[in-house]
Write a protein that holds these residues in place. Structure first.
Motif, mmCIF file in Angstrom:
data_model
loop_
_atom_site.group_PDB
_atom_site.id
_atom_site.type_symbol
_atom_site.label_atom_id
_atom_site.label_comp_id
_atom_site.label_asym_id
_atom_site.label_seq_id
_atom_site.Cartn_x
_atom_site.Cartn_y
_atom_site.Cartn_z
ATOM 1 N N PHE A 173 101.049 -58.054 79.362
ATOM 2 C CA PHE A 173 101.027 -56.705 78.797
ATOM 3 C C PHE A 173 100.468 -55.710 79.818
ATOM 4 C CE2 PHE A 173 99.032 -53.143 76.721
ATOM 5 C CZ PHE A 173 99.946 -52.766 75.762
ATOM 6 N N LEU A 174 99.368 -56.076 80.426
ATOM 7 C CA LEU A 174 98.728 -55.116 81.334
ATOM 8 C C LEU A 174 99.554 -54.911 82.602
ATOM 9 C CD1 LEU A 174 94.978 -56.040 80.751
ATOM 10 C CD2 LEU A 174 96.187 -54.009 79.949
ATOM 11 N N TRP A 175 100.168 -55.967 83.078
ATOM 12 C CA TRP A 175 101.067 -55.799 84.230
ATOM 13 C C TRP A 175 102.185 -54.821 83.872
ATOM 14 C CZ3 TRP A 175 101.623 -61.793 85.157
ATOM 15 C CH2 TRP A 175 100.496 -62.265 85.822
ATOM 16 N N MET A 176 102.747 -55.020 82.672
ATOM 17 C CA MET A 176 103.834 -54.143 82.220
ATOM 18 C C MET A 176 103.393 -52.680 82.164
ATOM 19 S SD MET A 176 105.994 -56.118 79.232
ATOM 20 C CE MET A 176 104.732 -55.874 78.041
ATOM 21 N N HIS A 177 102.092 -52.484 81.950
ATOM 22 C CA HIS A 177 101.584 -51.117 81.828
ATOM 23 C C HIS A 177 100.913 -50.632 83.107
ATOM 24 C CE1 HIS A 177 102.487 -51.977 77.660
ATOM 25 N NE2 HIS A 177 102.475 -50.680 77.452
ATOM 26 N N ASN A 178 101.359 -51.157 84.227
ATOM 27 C CA ASN A 178 100.924 -50.677 85.542
ATOM 28 C C ASN A 178 99.472 -50.967 85.899
ATOM 29 O OD1 ASN A 178 103.453 -49.609 86.056
ATOM 30 N ND2 ASN A 178 102.934 -47.672 85.055
ATOM 31 N N PHE A 179 98.872 -51.925 85.230
ATOM 32 C CA PHE A 179 97.502 -52.287 85.615
ATOM 33 C C PHE A 179 97.535 -53.225 86.807
ATOM 34 C CE2 PHE A 179 96.610 -50.518 81.587
ATOM 35 C CZ PHE A 179 95.274 -50.157 81.603
ATOM 36 N N TYR A 228 92.305 -46.462 92.256
ATOM 37 C CA TYR A 228 93.066 -47.524 91.586
ATOM 38 C C TYR A 228 93.051 -47.237 90.090
ATOM 39 C CZ TYR A 228 93.159 -49.607 96.091
ATOM 40 O OH TYR A 228 93.387 -49.804 97.419
ATOM 41 N N GLU A 229 94.009 -46.415 89.719
ATOM 42 C CA GLU A 229 93.982 -45.718 88.442
ATOM 43 C C GLU A 229 93.981 -46.622 87.215
ATOM 44 O OE1 GLU A 229 96.497 -42.283 88.863
ATOM 45 O OE2 GLU A 229 96.800 -42.267 86.704
ATOM 46 N N ARG A 230 94.553 -47.790 87.356
ATOM 47 C CA ARG A 230 94.522 -48.730 86.224
ATOM 48 C C ARG A 230 94.119 -50.102 86.750
ATOM 49 N NH1 ARG A 230 99.066 -47.373 81.750
ATOM 50 N NH2 ARG A 230 98.520 -45.188 81.574
ATOM 51 N N TYR A 231 92.867 -50.439 86.513
ATOM 52 C CA TYR A 231 92.333 -51.729 86.987
ATOM 53 C C TYR A 231 92.163 -52.657 85.806
ATOM 54 C CZ TYR A 231 88.058 -54.583 86.737
ATOM 55 O OH TYR A 231 87.141 -55.554 86.439
ATOM 56 N N PHE A 232 92.405 -53.945 86.024
ATOM 57 C CA PHE A 232 91.935 -54.914 85.022
ATOM 58 C C PHE A 232 91.590 -56.232 85.689
ATOM 59 C CE2 PHE A 232 94.551 -58.579 83.762
ATOM 60 C CZ PHE A 232 95.661 -58.415 84.565
ATOM 61 N N VAL A 254 87.951 -59.438 79.095
ATOM 62 C CA VAL A 254 89.128 -58.730 79.588
ATOM 63 C C VAL A 254 88.603 -57.338 79.889
ATOM 64 C CG1 VAL A 254 91.390 -57.799 79.047
ATOM 65 C CG2 VAL A 254 90.702 -60.023 78.111
ATOM 66 N N ASP A 255 88.477 -57.043 81.173
ATOM 67 C CA ASP A 255 87.790 -55.825 81.582
ATOM 68 C C ASP A 255 88.819 -54.848 82.137
ATOM 69 O OD1 ASP A 255 85.349 -54.445 82.044
ATOM 70 O OD2 ASP A 255 85.611 -54.806 84.198
ATOM 71 N N LEU A 256 88.789 -53.619 81.661
ATOM 72 C CA LEU A 256 89.750 -52.666 82.226
ATOM 73 C C LEU A 256 89.162 -51.278 82.357
ATOM 74 C CD1 LEU A 256 91.264 -50.773 79.786
ATOM 75 C CD2 LEU A 256 92.163 -53.022 79.242
ATOM 76 N N GLU A 257 89.754 -50.507 83.228
ATOM 77 C CA GLU A 257 89.269 -49.151 83.482
ATOM 78 C C GLU A 257 90.463 -48.299 83.895
ATOM 79 O OE1 GLU A 257 86.061 -48.708 82.886
ATOM 80 O OE2 GLU A 257 85.622 -46.718 83.690
ATOM 81 N N MET A 258 90.475 -47.043 83.422
ATOM 82 C CA MET A 258 91.584 -46.136 83.728
ATOM 83 C C MET A 258 91.041 -44.771 84.110
ATOM 84 S SD MET A 258 93.677 -46.943 80.243
ATOM 85 C CE MET A 258 95.296 -46.276 80.554
#
Ligand code: ASP
Length: 603
Positions: A173-179, A228-232, A254-258
């Motif tokens: 999912f996150l890859w699909m959303h440019n993370f 790095y606008e979308r990190y996970f 599952v850590d993410l930042e935008m």
């Protein structure tokens, strides 16, 4: 509940072929009928049918039935009769259709069997401390000590495969959303997330220490400064806390930042992510958006900041009803500024002994007692304080049930105490009387958290979330003058009354970050020593940003209906932080300590 065979179909799709074997045991199927296959695996059971032996050969893909003649040779001296359960063997044989009526529809290979022409014994086991195929579960101590056997059990196979599948789907999912998946250091500097750090001594710089990260918080924020606008990352975090049943010293997030986002973006993304994962893994349809509740409302209605909204009761304030009570303990509580709080449980009929047990629970939490009022036919018919009740109190109480029968519970005392006790009893009663739909996944966002709370022990303000959380714009003016009123741009995500994640929009201006540190009573020197490196980064073009971390272990446990996260962690630690398998932590050699310049004061 998700079935192991289903999971295998989803996870283990390609043939498990190597130079030693053609396919995995569970992958043998009708397409192989008439073919000679090589198979390797563990013997799960051997059944004696006179001249032939039926063997269940198993591996991670499942099992297949072997048929062998009793006199089938293994080598010059041994025959199949010498094999024991959990021997590792390699066989060659022809796949045939099972005779009609002997199929096993529960397993993938259930319509076929393999007629053995050759057997090799690859590993002969000692007597196992327990059999993974046994129905009865051994003690947790034994399970953890021999985890490699425990992990062969069906339930553990299912749990580990689900864990893997959830991780895969999160990534997908996150890859699909440019993370972008980016690693952050484990040997790092302490970042406060409200727990103690695990320290790692430096050998090259004696007397200095790394800290294992409590979370990648600062590094993920730095990555935003770096663009790095979308990190996970699906990442291990380390917190040296006293362990409770649902905590581990190392756990996974599952850590993410935008960057360039508001709360709404993060919340919407996480809802989509969870909907995708629940659908893909459990075929469960989550309805989004999830409901939201403010922190204040959650505390008022449910008495906790992580309400289980499947519980059908809410805390009510009965102070008014008892405002002229003749009972001293009630009158004193109200006069002392306290409250009478409670809840209305319609449709339940607890026995007296059950009621007594709730009373004891209330007392064990520090309340003077627990009042209960049984209402039938619109009247209070039983209560430990029945004869002290005035008529208007009785009728006001009965009215709260709107004509139905049930029980009203109430606690008089200090507001926080009455609230906490009521919340606890409310929760227990919901479960005891099956008022909670346990097959439901009830997500909830808690928002509008206070930015600070007051720490009595340390006598200072502390961050509710962490010091990098941004205050809501409209409160910035009162940060110093009224810190406890300030609300944060933070959000927690709750599943069935358990916190499964939390995050916030961050502070991206140096001056605001310094003001927060000051309110937290950190001196300039402390700030410089601990966070100078981070604050400096905010000077060089920091974008507005925010993120969240989901507790991966807990999420998987809840998805599986497991009460303990140890059931979904391959190698967990005990309550005292021991790995029973490797026996860590352990002493080290004097030489190692010398190299580090460390002297142990006392053992
Ligand atoms: N670092 C936070 C935590 O571990 C999560 C976040 O704010 O993104 O709770």
């Amino acid at each position: 509940m998700i079935d192991l065979e289903e999971l295998r179909k989803k996870n283990l799709v390609r043939p498990f072929s190597t130079s030693l074997k053609s396919v995995g045991c569970g992958q043998v199927s009708e397409e192989h009928i008439g073919k000679e296959l090589k198979l390797v695996g563990w013997i799960e059971s051997i059944r004696d049918h006179g001249g032939v032996r039926f063997i269940d050969l198993a591996d991670i893909t499942g099992k297949v039935q072997l048929v062998a003649k009793k006199e089938q040779k293994i080598d010059t001296y041994r025959t199949i009769e010498d094999l024991v359960e959990f021997s590792v063997i390699r066989v060659e044989g022809e796949v045939r259709r099972r005779p009609e009526g002997t199929e096993n529809p529960k397993i993938r290979s259930g319509s076929v069997e393999v007629f053995v022409s050759k057997i090799e014994l690859l590993s002969k086991p000692d007597i196992l401390p327990f059999l993974p195929t046994e129905r009865k579960e051994p003690s947790e101590e034994i399970r953890l000590k021999f985890r490699y056997i425990d992990l062969r059990r069906e339930k553990m196979r299912r749990n580990i495969l689900v864990r893997h599948l959830v991780a895969r789907k999160v990534r997908e999912f996150l890859w699909m959303h440019n993370f972008i998946e980016i690693e952050t250091p484990f040997l790092t500097k302490s970042t406060p997330e409200g727990a103690r750090d695990f320290l790692v001594p430096s050998r090259l710089q004696k007397g200095k220490f790394y800290a294992l990260p409590q979370s990648p918080q600062l590094f993920k924020q730095i990555l935003q400064v770096a663009g790095y606008e979308r990190y996970f990352q699906i990442v291990r975090c380390f917190r040296d806390e006293d362990l409770r049943a649902d905590r581990q010293p190392e756990f996974t997030q599952v850590d993410l930042e935008m960057s360039f986002v508001s709360e709404e973006d993060i919340i919407a993304l996480v809802e989509e992510l969870l909907r995708f994962v629940f659908e893909e893994v459990l075929s469960y349809k989550l309805e989004i958006p999830f409901p939201r509740i403010s922190y204040d409302e959650a505390m008022r209605k449910y008495g906790v900041d992580k309400p289980d909204i499947r519980i059908p009761f809410e805390i009510q304030d009965f102070t008014q009803i008892f405002s002229e009570s003749k009972l001293d303990f009630i009158a004193d509580a109200i006069q002392g500024g306290g409250k009478v709080l409670g809840f209305v449980a319609s449709g339940i009929q607890p026995t007296r002994s059950k009621l007594v047990s709730y009373e004891q629970l209330a007392k064990s939490m520090g309340a003077g007692g627990l009042m209960w009022f049984v209402v039938q036919g619109g009247k209070v018919v039983a209560s430990p304080i029945l004869k002290f009740l005035q008529d208007k109190e009785k009728s006001a109480l009965a009215l709260t049930l709107n004509g139905s029968d049930g029980v009203i519970f109430a606690v008089a005392g200090r507001y926080e105490l009455a609230r906490d006790v009521t919340a606890k009893i409310m929760k227990n009663i919901s479960h005891d009387f099956n008022k909670v739909n346990t097959s439901k996944f009830a997500f909830l966002w808690v928002v509008d958290f206070p930015l600070f709370s007051w720490d009595e022990v340390e006598q200072r303000y502390v961050s509710e979330h962490h010091p990098f959380t941004a205050p809501k714009e409209e409160y910035i003016g009162i940060l110093e003058s009224d810190p406890l009123r300030v609300r944060a741009r933070a959000y927690d995500i709750i599943l069935n009354g358990e916190e499964v994640g939390g995050g916030s929009i961050r502070i991206h201006q140096e001056d605001l970050q310094r003001r927060i540190f000051k309110i937290l009573n950190l001196s300039e020197t402390e700030v410089e020593e601990r966070f100078g490196w981070f604050i400096r980064a905010l000077r060089y073009g920091a974008p507005p940003h925010g993120g969240i971390a989901l507790g991966f272990d807990r999420l998987v446990a809840l998805m599986l209906g497991e009460e303990n996260i140890r059931e979904v962690i391959p190698f967990p630690k005990t309550q005292s932080g021991t790995c029973l398998l490797s026996e860590a932590p352990s002493s080290v050699y004097q030489k190692q300590l010398d190299e580090l310049g460390i002297k142990i004061k006392e053992r």
